[in-house]
Design an enzyme around this catalytic site. Structure first.
Site, PDB file in Angstrom:
ATOM      1  N   THR A  12      10.024   1.696   6.782  1.00  0.00           N
ATOM      2  CA  THR A  12       8.908   1.354   7.660  1.00  0.00           C
ATOM      3  C   THR A  12       9.112   0.047   8.418  1.00  0.00           C
ATOM      4  O   THR A  12       8.248  -0.347   9.202  1.00  0.00           O
ATOM      5  CB  THR A  12       7.608   1.259   6.842  1.00  0.00           C
ATOM      6  OG1 THR A  12       7.796   0.318   5.792  1.00  0.00           O
ATOM      7  CG2 THR A  12       7.220   2.617   6.287  1.00  0.00           C
ATOM      8  N   PHE A  14       9.335  -3.948   9.245  1.00  0.00           N
ATOM      9  CA  PHE A  14       8.636  -5.174   8.861  1.00  0.00           C
ATOM     10  C   PHE A  14       7.162  -5.059   9.210  1.00  0.00           C
ATOM     11  O   PHE A  14       6.647  -5.764  10.069  1.00  0.00           O
ATOM     12  CB  PHE A  14       9.289  -6.343   9.618  1.00  0.00           C
ATOM     13  CG  PHE A  14       9.408  -7.611   8.818  1.00  0.00           C
ATOM     14  CD1 PHE A  14      10.083  -7.621   7.617  1.00  0.00           C
ATOM     15  CD2 PHE A  14       8.881  -8.787   9.284  1.00  0.00           C
ATOM     16  CE1 PHE A  14      10.222  -8.794   6.890  1.00  0.00           C
ATOM     17  CE2 PHE A  14       9.010  -9.966   8.571  1.00  0.00           C
ATOM     18  CZ  PHE A  14       9.683  -9.975   7.374  1.00  0.00           C
ATOM     19  N   HIS A  15       6.469  -4.141   8.561  1.00  0.00           N
ATOM     20  CA  HIS A  15       5.035  -3.986   8.797  1.00  0.00           C
ATOM     21  C   HIS A  15       4.285  -5.024   7.958  1.00  0.00           C
ATOM     22  O   HIS A  15       4.889  -5.940   7.409  1.00  0.00           O
ATOM     23  CB  HIS A  15       4.587  -2.548   8.515  1.00  0.00           C
ATOM     24  CG  HIS A  15       4.843  -2.104   7.110  1.00  0.00           C
ATOM     25  ND1 HIS A  15       3.960  -2.350   6.091  1.00  0.00           N
ATOM     26  CD2 HIS A  15       5.893  -1.449   6.557  1.00  0.00           C
ATOM     27  CE1 HIS A  15       4.449  -1.856   4.954  1.00  0.00           C
ATOM     28  NE2 HIS A  15       5.624  -1.314   5.218  1.00  0.00           N
ATOM     29  N   ILE A  16       2.989  -4.890   7.826  1.00  0.00           N
ATOM     30  CA  ILE A  16       2.154  -5.922   7.205  1.00  0.00           C
ATOM     31  C   ILE A  16       2.557  -6.253   5.770  1.00  0.00           C
ATOM     32  O   ILE A  16       2.623  -7.421   5.405  1.00  0.00           O
ATOM     33  CB  ILE A  16       0.647  -5.568   7.304  1.00  0.00           C
ATOM     34  CG1 ILE A  16      -0.232  -6.733   6.855  1.00  0.00           C
ATOM     35  CG2 ILE A  16       0.309  -4.340   6.493  1.00  0.00           C
ATOM     36  CD1 ILE A  16      -0.321  -7.830   7.851  1.00  0.00           C
ATOM     37  N   GLU A  88       9.934  -1.006  -1.738  1.00  0.00           N
ATOM     38  CA  GLU A  88       9.527   0.334  -1.287  1.00  0.00           C
ATOM     39  C   GLU A  88      10.484   1.390  -1.816  1.00  0.00           C
ATOM     40  O   GLU A  88      11.604   1.151  -2.082  1.00  0.00           O
ATOM     41  CB  GLU A  88       9.498   0.400   0.250  1.00  0.00           C
ATOM     42  CG  GLU A  88       8.370  -0.418   0.807  1.00  0.00           C
ATOM     43  CD  GLU A  88       8.234  -0.311   2.319  1.00  0.00           C
ATOM     44  OE1 GLU A  88       8.996   0.450   2.971  1.00  0.00           O
ATOM     45  OE2 GLU A  88       7.368  -0.983   2.847  1.00  0.00           O
TER      46      GLU A  88
END
Length: 88
Positions: A12, A14-16, A88
């Site tokens: 995903t 560098f999301h939140i 993750e």
């Protein structure tokens, strides 16, 4: 100053959540932390807003610069976090 490089391997990017984990880890150290991308854009590694503006995606190269008393520990810990795919 210590400079290390890594590749974002989490699907995903560098999301939140990864940005928050990175910021929290960076704030554990006295050293200043700057994050750069291949285009030369940079942000404060201790600022979630700055990290979110970097637009890192899966496979992006991330350059981490640490400068200060515990710079070696900071650089290693942050690179280890990147390499762990942020859990993750």
């Amino acid at each position: 100053m210590i400079v290390v490089e890594g590749i974002l391997q989490n699907k995903t990017g560098f999301h939140i959540r990864p940005a928050q984990l990175f910021m929290e880890k960076a704030n554990e150290f006295k050293a200043g932390v700057m994050v750069k991308n291949e285009e030369g854009m940079e942000a404060d590694g201790k600022s979630i807003l700055g990290l979110m503006t970097m637009g890192f995606e899966y496979g992006s190269k991330i350059i981490i610069e640490a400068n200060g008393d515990d710079e070696e520990l900071a650089a290693k810990a942050l690179l280890d976090l990147v390499n762990s795919k942020f859990g993750e």
